[in-house]
Design a protein around this motif. Structure first.
Motif, PDB file in Angstrom:
ATOM      1  N   SER A   1       8.195  49.160 -59.942  1.00  0.00           N
ATOM      2  CA  SER A   1       9.161  49.035 -61.028  1.00  0.00           C
ATOM      3  C   SER A   1       8.403  48.826 -62.342  1.00  0.00           C
ATOM      4  O   SER A   1       7.195  48.588 -62.356  1.00  0.00           O
ATOM      5  CB  SER A   1      10.098  47.855 -60.771  1.00  0.00           C
ATOM      6  N   LEU A   2       9.141  48.905 -63.434  1.00  0.00           N
ATOM      7  CA  LEU A   2       8.525  48.708 -64.746  1.00  0.00           C
ATOM      8  C   LEU A   2       8.276  47.231 -65.016  1.00  0.00           C
ATOM      9  O   LEU A   2       9.016  46.362 -64.572  1.00  0.00           O
ATOM     10  CB  LEU A   2       9.450  49.259 -65.842  1.00  0.00           C
ATOM     11  N   CYS A   3       7.227  46.978 -65.784  1.00  0.00           N
ATOM     12  CA  CYS A   3       6.953  45.621 -66.238  1.00  0.00           C
ATOM     13  C   CYS A   3       7.430  45.480 -67.687  1.00  0.00           C
ATOM     14  O   CYS A   3       7.954  46.419 -68.284  1.00  0.00           O
ATOM     15  CB  CYS A   3       5.462  45.308 -66.132  1.00  0.00           C
ATOM     16  N   ILE A   4       7.244  44.311 -68.244  1.00  0.00           N
ATOM     17  CA  ILE A   4       7.571  44.043 -69.648  1.00  0.00           C
ATOM     18  C   ILE A   4       6.316  43.511 -70.325  1.00  0.00           C
ATOM     19  O   ILE A   4       5.638  42.627 -69.795  1.00  0.00           O
ATOM     20  CB  ILE A   4       8.713  43.019 -69.776  1.00  0.00           C
ATOM     21  N   ARG A   5       5.991  44.076 -71.485  1.00  0.00           N
ATOM     22  CA  ARG A   5       4.781  43.684 -72.203  1.00  0.00           C
ATOM     23  C   ARG A   5       5.134  42.949 -73.494  1.00  0.00           C
ATOM     24  O   ARG A   5       5.980  43.395 -74.264  1.00  0.00           O
ATOM     25  CB  ARG A   5       3.975  44.924 -72.577  1.00  0.00           C
ATOM     26  N   ASP A   6       4.481  41.819 -73.712  1.00  0.00           N
ATOM     27  CA  ASP A   6       4.549  41.114 -74.990  1.00  0.00           C
ATOM     28  C   ASP A   6       3.163  41.208 -75.605  1.00  0.00           C
ATOM     29  O   ASP A   6       2.202  40.647 -75.086  1.00  0.00           O
ATOM     30  CB  ASP A   6       4.956  39.651 -74.780  1.00  0.00           C
ATOM     31  N   TYR A   7       3.040  41.947 -76.713  1.00  0.00           N
ATOM     32  CA  TYR A   7       1.724  42.251 -77.264  1.00  0.00           C
ATOM     33  C   TYR A   7       1.139  41.129 -78.112  1.00  0.00           C
ATOM     34  O   TYR A   7      -0.061  41.123 -78.399  1.00  0.00           O
ATOM     35  CB  TYR A   7       1.804  43.534 -78.095  1.00  0.00           C
ATOM     36  N   ASN A   8       1.980  40.198 -78.546  1.00  0.00           N
ATOM     37  CA  ASN A   8       1.516  39.096 -79.394  1.00  0.00           C
ATOM     38  C   ASN A   8       0.711  39.599 -80.588  1.00  0.00           C
ATOM     39  O   ASN A   8      -0.289  38.995 -80.994  1.00  0.00           O
ATOM     40  CB  ASN A   8       0.672  38.098 -78.568  1.00  0.00           C
ATOM     41  N   ASP A   9       1.150  40.719 -81.159  1.00  0.00           N
ATOM     42  CA  ASP A   9       0.421  41.291 -82.285  1.00  0.00           C
ATOM     43  C   ASP A   9       0.813  40.612 -83.599  1.00  0.00           C
ATOM     44  O   ASP A   9       1.844  39.952 -83.702  1.00  0.00           O
ATOM     45  CB  ASP A   9       0.648  42.803 -82.371  1.00  0.00           C
ATOM     46  N   LYS A  10      -0.038  40.815 -84.583  1.00  0.00           N
ATOM     47  CA  LYS A  10       0.187  40.233 -85.906  1.00  0.00           C
ATOM     48  C   LYS A  10      -0.129  41.284 -86.970  1.00  0.00           C
ATOM     49  O   LYS A  10      -0.769  42.294 -86.694  1.00  0.00           O
ATOM     50  CB  LYS A  10      -0.702  38.996 -86.109  1.00  0.00           C
ATOM     51  N   VAL A  11       0.331  41.012 -88.172  1.00  0.00           N
ATOM     52  CA  VAL A  11       0.056  41.895 -89.297  1.00  0.00           C
ATOM     53  C   VAL A  11      -0.535  41.073 -90.438  1.00  0.00           C
ATOM     54  O   VAL A  11      -0.008  40.015 -90.797  1.00  0.00           O
ATOM     55  CB  VAL A  11       1.335  42.606 -89.778  1.00  0.00           C
ATOM     56  N   SER A  12      -1.640  41.569 -90.975  1.00  0.00           N
ATOM     57  CA  SER A  12      -2.275  40.922 -92.118  1.00  0.00           C
ATOM     58  C   SER A  12      -2.054  41.789 -93.356  1.00  0.00           C
ATOM     59  O   SER A  12      -2.324  42.994 -93.330  1.00  0.00           O
ATOM     60  CB  SER A  12      -3.772  40.751 -91.856  1.00  0.00           C
ATOM     61  N   LEU A  13      -1.528  41.194 -94.430  1.00  0.00           N
ATOM     62  CA  LEU A  13      -1.312  41.912 -95.682  1.00  0.00           C
ATOM     63  C   LEU A  13      -2.380  41.524 -96.695  1.00  0.00           C
ATOM     64  O   LEU A  13      -2.664  40.343 -96.895  1.00  0.00           O
ATOM     65  CB  LEU A  13       0.070  41.594 -96.249  1.00  0.00           C
ATOM     66  N   VAL A  14      -2.960  42.538 -97.335  1.00  0.00           N
ATOM     67  CA  VAL A  14      -3.976  42.311 -98.362  1.00  0.00           C
ATOM     68  C   VAL A  14      -3.502  42.960 -99.652  1.00  0.00           C
ATOM     69  O   VAL A  14      -3.227  44.173 -99.684  1.00  0.00           O
ATOM     70  CB  VAL A  14      -5.330  42.910 -97.935  1.00  0.00           C
ATOM     71  N   LYS A  15      -3.397  42.173-100.717  1.00  0.00           N
ATOM     72  CA  LYS A  15      -2.905  42.699-101.985  1.00  0.00           C
ATOM     73  C   LYS A  15      -3.979  43.519-102.671  1.00  0.00           C
ATOM     74  O   LYS A  15      -5.130  43.077-102.831  1.00  0.00           O
ATOM     75  CB  LYS A  15      -2.453  41.553-102.893  1.00  0.00           C
TER      76      LYS A  15
ATOM     77  N   GLU B   1      -3.806  47.379-107.513  1.00  0.00           N
ATOM     78  CA  GLU B   1      -2.672  48.050-108.141  1.00  0.00           C
ATOM     79  C   GLU B   1      -1.358  47.281-107.968  1.00  0.00           C
ATOM     80  O   GLU B   1      -0.323  47.678-108.497  1.00  0.00           O
ATOM     81  CB  GLU B   1      -2.499  49.459-107.551  1.00  0.00           C
ATOM     82  N   GLY B   2      -1.396  46.213-107.195  1.00  0.00           N
ATOM     83  CA  GLY B   2      -0.192  45.424-106.979  1.00  0.00           C
ATOM     84  C   GLY B   2       0.509  45.712-105.670  1.00  0.00           C
ATOM     85  O   GLY B   2       1.428  45.003-105.284  1.00  0.00           O
ATOM     86  N   SER B   3       0.079  46.779-104.965  1.00  0.00           N
ATOM     87  CA  SER B   3       0.642  47.081-103.648  1.00  0.00           C
ATOM     88  C   SER B   3      -0.137  46.305-102.583  1.00  0.00           C
ATOM     89  O   SER B   3      -1.085  45.584-102.882  1.00  0.00           O
ATOM     90  CB  SER B   3       0.566  48.585-103.379  1.00  0.00           C
ATOM     91  N   TYR B   4       0.277  46.476-101.339  1.00  0.00           N
ATOM     92  CA  TYR B   4      -0.359  45.760-100.249  1.00  0.00           C
ATOM     93  C   TYR B   4      -0.942  46.721 -99.220  1.00  0.00           C
ATOM     94  O   TYR B   4      -0.368  47.778 -98.953  1.00  0.00           O
ATOM     95  CB  TYR B   4       0.640  44.836 -99.539  1.00  0.00           C
ATOM     96  N   GLY B   5      -2.054  46.337 -98.658  1.00  0.00           N
ATOM     97  CA  GLY B   5      -2.608  47.046 -97.513  1.00  0.00           C
ATOM     98  C   GLY B   5      -2.240  46.279 -96.256  1.00  0.00           C
ATOM     99  O   GLY B   5      -2.217  45.039 -96.255  1.00  0.00           O
ATOM    100  N   ARG B   6      -1.878  47.004 -95.219  1.00  0.00           N
ATOM    101  CA  ARG B   6      -1.462  46.366 -93.977  1.00  0.00           C
ATOM    102  C   ARG B   6      -2.492  46.595 -92.892  1.00  0.00           C
ATOM    103  O   ARG B   6      -2.916  47.720 -92.658  1.00  0.00           O
ATOM    104  CB  ARG B   6      -0.114  46.924 -93.515  1.00  0.00           C
TER     105      ARG B   6
END
Length: 261
Positions: free
Chosen positions: A191-205, A208-213
């Motif tokens: 059967s199928l399992c369930i995955r929790d990736y526990n991932d995160k996102v870091s934003l760097v300004k 130019e005022g926009s953000y890099g992800r």
């Protein structure tokens, strides 16, 4: 007249990936193999397709081609055009992927998406994925992928795997890296399992005022019933799982439905 099966092989790791080469070479001993894969890595693209822009298709030989699109594009073009002179395919095999595709992974996987597209066209779609073997070295943990064992398993069981096909259902096969089929303990329906990736996102300004992800992978936690694919593969078995290609319909209920115009 040849009684060999006509097999379309694609992947999301790209045409040059070792997994697709080993699979095509191994199956080519007993089947008519046609390879149509993305011209570069397209991992984790899910069912992304090119609808309005023109795809670039490069015919390498009568039985091999690449395209500038995605795994699902390869299946659409392979099954719905004359790129291979209108060959009638008995099945579409996607892989062998560098990395497992279990449970929640199947939402994001381009490998599984290619098999899904085949099933949507009423052709057996089979996704093949390999979990790496972890090796401790002086430099730290290294990951080894040996595709031969799983490729040989598919070759020996190809007709029986295709016979498992049910309309609307993808067949997903996961296994550990192995040199020979004898290296596996056996095969399990799972059967199928369930995955929790526990991932995160870091934003760097940016200036130019926009953000890099920046996407940061976490430590994956896997849960599910006792017969799930993750446990089977971890124990050394080849896991064979079926999942729906179409979204599963949820029964209509009026409970807690209080919306109005």
């Amino acid at each position: 007249m040849s009684d060999k099966l006509n097999i379309l092989i694609t992947n999301d790791d790209g045409y040059e990936a070792e997994g697709i080469k080993v699979l095509a070479e191994t199956l080519g001993e007993t089947a008519n193999v046609y390879v149509f894969a993305p011209d570069s890595n397209r991992s984790a693209v899910s069912s992304h397709i090119i609808m309005t822009d023109e795809l670039t298709i490069n015919k390498i030989s009568d039985n091999e081609a690449t395209c500038s699109g995605f795994p699902a594009d390869c299946v659409i073009t392979g099954l719905r055009s004359d790129v291979f002179c209108d060959v009638k395919f008995d099945a579409v095999l996607s892989g062998i992927n560098q990395g497992s595709n279990m449970g929640t992974d199947c939402i994001y996987s381009g490998t599984v998406a290619a098999a899904r597209q085949a099933v949507l066209y009423q052709v057996p779609g089979i996704a093949l994925s390999l979990k790496a073997e972890k090796i401790s070295t002086e430099k730290g943990i290294e990951y080894k992928f040996n595709y031969k064992g799983l490729a040989l398993f598919v070759k020996r069981n190809l007709k029986n795997i295709i016979a498992m096909y049910e309309p609307g259902k993808i067949i997903s096969i996961n296994a550990l890296s192995a040199e020979k089929t004898e290296d596996y303990k056996g095969v399990k329906r799972t059967s199928l399992c369930i995955r929790d990736y526990n991932d995160k996102v870091s934003l760097v300004k940016n200036s130019e005022g926009s953000y890099g992800r920046k996407f940061i992978s976490g430590c994956i936690q896997t849960t599910g019933p006792e017969d799930n694919e993750y446990i089977a593969v971890k124990e050394g078995y080849i896991a064979v799982t079926q999942l729906y290609a179409e979204p599963v319909n949820f029964p209509v209920k009026d409970d807690n439905f209080h919306l109005s115009i």
